[in-house]
Design a protein around this motif. Sequence first.
Motif, mmCIF file in Angstrom:
data_model
loop_
_atom_site.group_PDB
_atom_site.id
_atom_site.type_symbol
_atom_site.label_atom_id
_atom_site.label_comp_id
_atom_site.label_asym_id
_atom_site.label_seq_id
_atom_site.Cartn_x
_atom_site.Cartn_y
_atom_site.Cartn_z
ATOM 1 N N ALA A 213 0.828 -1.211 0.000
ATOM 2 C CA ALA A 213 0.000 0.000 0.000
ATOM 3 C C ALA A 213 0.859 1.257 0.000
ATOM 4 O O ALA A 213 0.608 2.204 -0.752
ATOM 5 C CB ALA A 213 -0.933 -0.016 1.207
ATOM 6 N N LEU A 214 1.888 1.285 0.860
ATOM 7 C CA LEU A 214 2.757 2.459 0.924
ATOM 8 C C LEU A 214 3.594 2.600 -0.341
ATOM 9 O O LEU A 214 3.831 3.715 -0.821
ATOM 10 C CB LEU A 214 3.663 2.372 2.150
ATOM 11 N N GLY A 215 4.026 1.471 -0.893
ATOM 12 C CA GLY A 215 4.830 1.524 -2.105
ATOM 13 C C GLY A 215 4.048 2.019 -3.304
ATOM 14 O O GLY A 215 4.626 2.532 -4.267
ATOM 15 N N ALA A 216 2.711 1.865 -3.270
ATOM 16 C CA ALA A 216 1.880 2.291 -4.394
ATOM 17 C C ALA A 216 1.514 3.771 -4.337
ATOM 18 O O ALA A 216 0.881 4.286 -5.259
ATOM 19 C CB ALA A 216 0.606 1.448 -4.421
ATOM 20 N N LEU A 217 1.901 4.451 -3.262
ATOM 21 C CA LEU A 217 1.582 5.876 -3.146
ATOM 22 C C LEU A 217 2.269 6.668 -4.251
ATOM 23 O O LEU A 217 3.377 6.328 -4.676
ATOM 24 C CB LEU A 217 2.036 6.409 -1.789
ATOM 25 N N PRO A 218 1.656 7.739 -4.734
ATOM 26 C CA PRO A 218 2.338 8.597 -5.727
ATOM 27 C C PRO A 218 3.573 9.245 -5.111
ATOM 28 O O PRO A 218 3.630 9.475 -3.894
ATOM 29 C CB PRO A 218 1.272 9.628 -6.091
ATOM 30 N N LEU A 219 4.534 9.564 -5.949
ATOM 31 C CA LEU A 219 5.799 10.126 -5.462
ATOM 32 C C LEU A 219 5.575 11.418 -4.689
ATOM 33 O O LEU A 219 6.294 11.697 -3.721
ATOM 34 C CB LEU A 219 6.751 10.375 -6.635
ATOM 35 N N ALA A 220 4.566 12.205 -5.070
ATOM 36 C CA ALA A 220 4.297 13.476 -4.389
ATOM 37 C C ALA A 220 3.901 13.255 -2.932
ATOM 38 O O ALA A 220 4.089 14.137 -2.093
ATOM 39 C CB ALA A 220 3.192 14.230 -5.114
ATOM 40 N N VAL A 221 3.340 12.101 -2.620
ATOM 41 C CA VAL A 221 2.995 11.755 -1.238
ATOM 42 C C VAL A 221 4.126 10.960 -0.602
ATOM 43 O O VAL A 221 4.478 11.166 0.561
ATOM 44 C CB VAL A 221 1.682 10.941 -1.190
ATOM 45 N N LYS A 222 4.685 10.056 -1.366
ATOM 46 C CA LYS A 222 5.707 9.155 -0.842
ATOM 47 C C LYS A 222 6.968 9.904 -0.421
ATOM 48 O O LYS A 222 7.575 9.578 0.609
ATOM 49 C CB LYS A 222 6.069 8.105 -1.903
ATOM 50 N N LEU A 223 7.372 10.907 -1.181
ATOM 51 C CA LEU A 223 8.621 11.604 -0.873
ATOM 52 C C LEU A 223 8.569 12.338 0.460
ATOM 53 O O LEU A 223 9.445 12.135 1.311
ATOM 54 C CB LEU A 223 9.002 12.556 -2.002
ATOM 55 N N PRO A 224 7.557 13.205 0.725
ATOM 56 C CA PRO A 224 7.537 13.867 2.043
ATOM 57 C C PRO A 224 7.354 12.892 3.189
ATOM 58 O O PRO A 224 7.953 13.071 4.260
ATOM 59 C CB PRO A 224 6.369 14.850 1.940
#
Length: 262
Positions: free
Chosen positions: A88-99
């Motif tokens: 689930a966390l790995g599928a987050l978009p980069l804009a959410v995953k990066l921060p």
Amino acid sequence: MNDILAYLPTFAVNVGRLCLWLALLSLVFVPLERWLAVRKARLPRRALAINLGMYFLNSLLPAAVLSALMAVVAVAAHAALPAALPAALGALPLAVKLPLSFVIAEIGFYWGHRLSHRLPWLWYFHSVHHKPEHLYFLINTHAHPVDMVVTRLFGMTPLYILGLAGASAGGSATPALVIIIGTIWGFFIHSNLRVRLGPLESIVATPAFHHWHHTSIAPLDRNFSSTLPFLDRVFGTWYLPDQWPSAYGIADTPPTPPGPAA
């Protein structure tokens, strides 16, 4: 021998990239540190040579070691953890995953850094970073390679365990961006710049904030965060008065555990 020869072009590219970064950093910080210096100091040529050598060593060796260690961590985490959360966390978009990754990594960096002041075997390596008695931008990479590997392990391991970093293109971009942002900011907070950012100093680390981490006078063992000082407020190690430290280096007396936040 053939393996070494095959790696030489990549090594040459990496060295060239580091030379370019060093030129850019020097163009920015050298004049600024002359105009806005916290403390005027003439750096001996031997000290400059050592810091330049550490810049190249610590920009190449820890990264190579970490890539191998993180591959092992990723495999172990994949085998030991339920797949739902990392997926689930790995599928987050980069804009959410990066921060999100940045905050989680910073918490890991904070505790890795703080433990490096508490555990004697870690302090043995980390103390190399605290020996300089004059701070300027290249002190960011004045460190023992083992210390850099250990601290980054604390920050990067949670990202691989949680699925925020991995072997995919997006998964490899996240930890790379976290390290790049942290490294660039590290040159700033170690710089010899008499600048204050007012209310922003509660949000991002500054030279004033980090200089107090390098002080050799009490209070010691404060300001462990590299970019997010609110962590020091949360964990009781914040210290940022109006004045600057009068001395840097390793204190003559052993540090005492931090008390409540100042």
